[in-house]
Design a protein around this motif. Structure first.
Motif, PDB file in Angstrom:
ATOM      1  N   MET A 171      47.250 -20.198  18.967  1.00 10.32           N
ATOM      2  CA  MET A 171      48.574 -19.884  18.410  1.00 10.32           C
ATOM      3  C   MET A 171      49.220 -21.173  17.918  1.00 10.32           C
ATOM      4  N   PRO A 172      49.627 -21.236  16.655  1.00  8.92           N
ATOM      5  CA  PRO A 172      50.319 -22.422  16.144  1.00  8.92           C
ATOM      6  C   PRO A 172      51.725 -22.549  16.747  1.00  8.92           C
ATOM      7  N   ASP A 173      52.299 -23.736  16.655  1.00 10.36           N
ATOM      8  CA  ASP A 173      53.663 -23.970  17.141  1.00 10.36           C
ATOM      9  C   ASP A 173      54.625 -23.730  15.980  1.00 10.36           C
ATOM     10  N   PHE A 174      55.427 -22.668  16.077  1.00  8.40           N
ATOM     11  CA  PHE A 174      56.355 -22.311  15.015  1.00  8.40           C
ATOM     12  C   PHE A 174      57.801 -22.626  15.369  1.00  8.40           C
ATOM     13  N   LEU A 175      58.092 -23.104  16.569  1.00 12.96           N
ATOM     14  CA  LEU A 175      59.479 -23.327  16.995  1.00 12.96           C
ATOM     15  C   LEU A 175      60.195 -24.302  16.065  1.00 12.96           C
ATOM     16  N   GLY A 176      61.375 -23.880  15.589  1.00  9.96           N
ATOM     17  CA  GLY A 176      62.181 -24.718  14.708  1.00  9.96           C
ATOM     18  C   GLY A 176      61.762 -24.677  13.251  1.00  9.96           C
ATOM     19  N   ARG A 177      60.712 -23.980  12.934  1.00  7.79           N
ATOM     20  CA  ARG A 177      60.245 -23.907  11.553  1.00  7.79           C
ATOM     21  C   ARG A 177      60.702 -22.610  10.899  1.00  7.79           C
TER      22      ARG A 177
END
Length: 116
Positions: free
Chosen positions: A38-44
């Motif tokens: 799972m990629p890190d999407f937080l704040g994007r």
């Protein structure tokens, strides 16, 4: 005579293209064995979620601001929460939960402390 040779060569090329395409389809991984971190999407931006994931991935996108707004235009929203967490292996059939707010708004304090 020359016309027959061209037609025959064209038929051989067409059969070779079909054989290569069939071989590629059988070499593709099946749905059960497909996993990916799972990629890190937080704040994007939410648009990045849609462009980075496989089109068949199930998404549950909801507004975490408490206003219960509908997310109609993904480029105007940013990600506050995600489940599963970044780096977790996900399968194609896993439902991903993404909490968003409109761009320019801050994530609510209750969401920032409980980020997944």
């Amino acid at each position: 005579m020359r016309r027959r040779a061209v037609v025959g060569a064209g038929a051989v090329l067409a059969l070779a293209a079909v054989a290569v395409t069939s071989a590629e389809e059988t070499a593709a991984p099946d749905d059960e064995a497909w996993t990916r971190p799972m990629p890190d999407f937080l704040g994007r931006g939410l648009w990045r979620v849609f462009t980075r994931l496989d089109r068949r991935t199930r998404l549950d996108v909801h507004d975490v601001s408490g206003r219960d707004r509908r997310v109609l235009w993904p480029p105007r929203w940013q990600v506050c929460t995600q489940y599963p967490a970044a780096g977790t292996d996900i399968e194609r059939r896993t439902t991903l939960m993404i909490g968003v707010v409109r761009k320019g708004e801050t994530c609510p304090p209750r969401v920032r402390t409980a980020r997944r």
